[in-house]
Design a protein around this motif. Structure first.
Motif, PDB file in Angstrom:
ATOM      1  N   PRO A  86       0.792  -1.238   0.000  1.00 40.85           N
ATOM      2  CA  PRO A  86       0.000   0.000   0.000  1.00 40.85           C
ATOM      3  C   PRO A  86       0.821   1.283   0.000  1.00 40.85           C
ATOM      4  O   PRO A  86       0.325   2.328  -0.394  1.00 40.85           O
ATOM      5  CB  PRO A  86      -0.842  -0.093   1.271  1.00 40.85           C
ATOM      6  CG  PRO A  86      -0.480  -1.344   1.959  1.00 40.85           C
ATOM      7  CD  PRO A  86       0.514  -2.089   1.137  1.00 40.85           C
ATOM      8  N   LYS A  87       2.090   1.219   0.424  1.00 40.47           N
ATOM      9  CA  LYS A  87       2.876   2.460   0.479  1.00 40.47           C
ATOM     10  C   LYS A  87       3.113   3.044  -0.909  1.00 40.47           C
ATOM     11  O   LYS A  87       3.392   4.219  -1.055  1.00 40.47           O
ATOM     12  CB  LYS A  87       4.191   2.259   1.226  1.00 40.47           C
ATOM     13  CG  LYS A  87       5.324   1.661   0.437  1.00 40.47           C
ATOM     14  CD  LYS A  87       6.587   1.644   1.278  1.00 40.47           C
ATOM     15  CE  LYS A  87       7.771   1.187   0.453  1.00 40.47           C
ATOM     16  NZ  LYS A  87       8.988   1.129   1.230  1.00 40.47           N
ATOM     17  N   TYR A  88       2.961   2.220  -1.958  1.00 43.15           N
ATOM     18  CA  TYR A  88       3.158   2.720  -3.318  1.00 43.15           C
ATOM     19  C   TYR A  88       1.898   3.343  -3.904  1.00 43.15           C
ATOM     20  O   TYR A  88       1.918   3.894  -4.991  1.00 43.15           O
ATOM     21  CB  TYR A  88       3.697   1.613  -4.224  1.00 43.15           C
ATOM     22  CG  TYR A  88       5.090   1.205  -3.808  1.00 43.15           C
ATOM     23  CD1 TYR A  88       6.186   2.017  -4.080  1.00 43.15           C
ATOM     24  CD2 TYR A  88       5.312   0.022  -3.114  1.00 43.15           C
ATOM     25  CE1 TYR A  88       7.458   1.654  -3.678  1.00 43.15           C
ATOM     26  CE2 TYR A  88       6.577  -0.351  -2.708  1.00 43.15           C
ATOM     27  CZ  TYR A  88       7.651   0.465  -2.996  1.00 43.15           C
ATOM     28  OH  TYR A  88       8.904   0.114  -2.590  1.00 43.15           O
ATOM     29  N   LYS A  89       0.769   3.206  -3.188  1.00 44.60           N
ATOM     30  CA  LYS A  89      -0.485   3.885  -3.545  1.00 44.60           C
ATOM     31  C   LYS A  89      -0.961   3.599  -4.969  1.00 44.60           C
ATOM     32  O   LYS A  89      -1.463   4.470  -5.648  1.00 44.60           O
ATOM     33  CB  LYS A  89      -0.363   5.400  -3.343  1.00 44.60           C
ATOM     34  CG  LYS A  89       0.030   5.805  -1.954  1.00 44.60           C
ATOM     35  CD  LYS A  89      -1.119   5.639  -0.996  1.00 44.60           C
ATOM     36  CE  LYS A  89      -0.745   6.203   0.365  1.00 44.60           C
ATOM     37  NZ  LYS A  89      -1.460   5.601   1.441  1.00 44.60           N
ATOM     38  N   LEU A  90      -0.788   2.378  -5.427  1.00 46.67           N
ATOM     39  CA  LEU A  90      -1.286   2.008  -6.745  1.00 46.67           C
ATOM     40  C   LEU A  90      -2.813   1.965  -6.679  1.00 46.67           C
ATOM     41  O   LEU A  90      -3.396   1.218  -5.888  1.00 46.67           O
ATOM     42  CB  LEU A  90      -0.730   0.651  -7.168  1.00 46.67           C
ATOM     43  CG  LEU A  90      -1.010   0.192  -8.583  1.00 46.67           C
ATOM     44  CD1 LEU A  90      -0.395   1.164  -9.599  1.00 46.67           C
ATOM     45  CD2 LEU A  90      -0.438  -1.198  -8.814  1.00 46.67           C
ATOM     46  N   ILE A  91      -3.463   2.785  -7.483  1.00 48.24           N
ATOM     47  CA  ILE A  91      -4.929   2.880  -7.454  1.00 48.24           C
ATOM     48  C   ILE A  91      -5.556   1.662  -8.129  1.00 48.24           C
ATOM     49  O   ILE A  91      -5.153   1.275  -9.227  1.00 48.24           O
ATOM     50  CB  ILE A  91      -5.400   4.171  -8.165  1.00 48.24           C
ATOM     51  CG1 ILE A  91      -4.835   5.411  -7.473  1.00 48.24           C
ATOM     52  CG2 ILE A  91      -6.927   4.232  -8.227  1.00 48.24           C
ATOM     53  CD1 ILE A  91      -5.379   5.679  -6.100  1.00 48.24           C
ATOM     54  N   LYS A  92      -6.521   1.091  -7.434  1.00 48.65           N
ATOM     55  CA  LYS A  92      -7.316  -0.007  -7.993  1.00 48.65           C
ATOM     56  C   LYS A  92      -8.743   0.500  -8.157  1.00 48.65           C
ATOM     57  O   LYS A  92      -9.301   1.093  -7.235  1.00 48.65           O
ATOM     58  CB  LYS A  92      -7.278  -1.222  -7.083  1.00 48.65           C
ATOM     59  CG  LYS A  92      -5.900  -1.868  -7.025  1.00 48.65           C
ATOM     60  CD  LYS A  92      -5.559  -2.236  -5.614  1.00 48.65           C
ATOM     61  CE  LYS A  92      -4.095  -2.581  -5.488  1.00 48.65           C
ATOM     62  NZ  LYS A  92      -3.402  -1.694  -4.558  1.00 48.65           N
ATOM     63  N   THR A  93      -9.303   0.252  -9.329  1.00 46.52           N
ATOM     64  CA  THR A  93     -10.647   0.732  -9.638  1.00 46.52           C
ATOM     65  C   THR A  93     -11.603  -0.454  -9.691  1.00 46.52           C
ATOM     66  O   THR A  93     -11.369  -1.412 -10.435  1.00 46.52           O
ATOM     67  CB  THR A  93     -10.666   1.481 -10.977  1.00 46.52           C
ATOM     68  OG1 THR A  93      -9.702   2.547 -10.922  1.00 46.52           O
ATOM     69  CG2 THR A  93     -12.043   2.044 -11.283  1.00 46.52           C
ATOM     70  N   TYR A  94     -12.656  -0.379  -8.889  1.00 41.47           N
ATOM     71  CA  TYR A  94     -13.656  -1.438  -8.808  1.00 41.47           C
ATOM     72  C   TYR A  94     -15.005  -0.904  -9.251  1.00 41.47           C
ATOM     73  O   TYR A  94     -15.339   0.247  -8.989  1.00 41.47           O
ATOM     74  CB  TYR A  94     -13.797  -1.931  -7.363  1.00 41.47           C
ATOM     75  CG  TYR A  94     -12.564  -2.568  -6.818  1.00 41.47           C
ATOM     76  CD1 TYR A  94     -12.368  -3.943  -6.896  1.00 41.47           C
ATOM     77  CD2 TYR A  94     -11.570  -1.807  -6.203  1.00 41.47           C
ATOM     78  CE1 TYR A  94     -11.225  -4.534  -6.389  1.00 41.47           C
ATOM     79  CE2 TYR A  94     -10.420  -2.387  -5.691  1.00 41.47           C
ATOM     80  CZ  TYR A  94     -10.260  -3.753  -5.789  1.00 41.47           C
ATOM     81  OH  TYR A  94      -9.121  -4.338  -5.285  1.00 41.47           O
ATOM     82  N   TRP A  95     -15.768  -1.766  -9.896  1.00 42.37           N
ATOM     83  CA  TRP A  95     -17.180  -1.494 -10.143  1.00 42.37           C
ATOM     84  C   TRP A  95     -17.951  -2.466  -9.265  1.00 42.37           C
ATOM     85  O   TRP A  95     -17.769  -3.685  -9.368  1.00 42.37           O
ATOM     86  CB  TRP A  95     -17.539  -1.681 -11.604  1.00 42.37           C
ATOM     87  CG  TRP A  95     -17.104  -0.550 -12.484  1.00 42.37           C
ATOM     88  CD1 TRP A  95     -16.302   0.507 -12.145  1.00 42.37           C
ATOM     89  CD2 TRP A  95     -17.437  -0.364 -13.850  1.00 42.37           C
ATOM     90  NE1 TRP A  95     -16.117   1.330 -13.222  1.00 42.37           N
ATOM     91  CE2 TRP A  95     -16.805   0.819 -14.277  1.00 42.37           C
ATOM     92  CE3 TRP A  95     -18.206  -1.087 -14.753  1.00 42.37           C
ATOM     93  CZ2 TRP A  95     -16.929   1.301 -15.573  1.00 42.37           C
ATOM     94  CZ3 TRP A  95     -18.327  -0.618 -16.045  1.00 42.37           C
ATOM     95  CH2 TRP A  95     -17.693   0.574 -16.451  1.00 42.37           C
ATOM     96  N   ALA A  96     -18.783  -1.908  -8.397  1.00 39.28           N
ATOM     97  CA  ALA A  96     -19.563  -2.719  -7.466  1.00 39.28           C
ATOM     98  C   ALA A  96     -21.041  -2.566  -7.803  1.00 39.28           C
ATOM     99  O   ALA A  96     -21.564  -1.457  -7.831  1.00 39.28           O
ATOM    100  CB  ALA A  96     -19.301  -2.265  -6.034  1.00 39.28           C
TER     101      ALA A  96
END
Length: 190
Positions: free
Chosen positions: A66-76
């Motif tokens: 998490p320290k690299y803050k790679l964004i994950k995009t989810y559709w819920a």
């Protein structure tokens, strides 16, 4: 065979994120036949969408940590009616008991966009008396079942969860069919 540094798989529903045999679920081995690659992060068995795999331990740690803050995009796809107050709660951060989520980017997904997704097999149970809608949630944490827990906490049970993006990679621009993988450049993540 030369193993690409990074591959992305469009993981189907019901597939467990491991290569060793499992008694109840199909595994990644049924979709990716490359040697010595491992998931960089996880995707729950009952979730679908983008999963990154690599044989490079440093790259795997950079993607997953998490320290690299790679964004994950989810559709819920959630059960209930839209409500700006609840959307704001998700955006501000939700107390899940064991931790408080970081702020998220949350917005509604319109019906035309959600129609771009592949059909889920098996399909979700639809009820005529219960409405549902789609949310896009962008986070950089990705703790165990986080998006499902966030939605449930604000009163929107999650019916279907699809990770449509990781960093700058997204399932639509990749045109990646369900159950297929392709090599990607690690630089394409950021």
């Amino acid at each position: 065979m030369s193993v690409p540094e990074l591959i992305v798989l469009n993981k189907p529903y019901g597939v467990i994120c491991q290569f060793s045999a499992h008694e109840k679920h199909p595994t990644l081995k049924q979709y990716v036949s490359l040697p010595n690659v491992y998931p960089a992060g996880r995707l729950d068995t009952d979730s679908e969408g983008l999963l990154l795999l690599t044989a490079n331990g440093r790259l795997q740690a950079k993607i997953a940590h998490p320290k690299y803050k790679l964004i994950k995009t989810y559709w819920a796809q959630v059960e209930g009616k839209t409500d700006n107050e609840r959307i704001q709660q998700l955006a501000d951060g939700v107390n899940l008991g064991d931790f408080i989520t970081q702020p998220a980017q949350v917005q509604l997904v319109n019906a035309a966009d959600s129609a771009r997704l592949w059909p889920r097999v098996p399909p979700i149970r639809e009820r005529k008396t219960v409405t549902d809608f789609w949310l896009q949630i962008r986070i950089s944490e990705g703790k165990n079942r986080q998006v499902r827990r966030m939605c449930a906490k604000v009163g929107w049970p999650c019916l279907r969860l699809v990770r449509v993006g990781i960093g700058q990679l997204d399932v639509f621009s990749l045109k990646l069919p369900l159950g297929k993988w392709q090599a990607v450049n690690p630089k394409d993540l950021s």
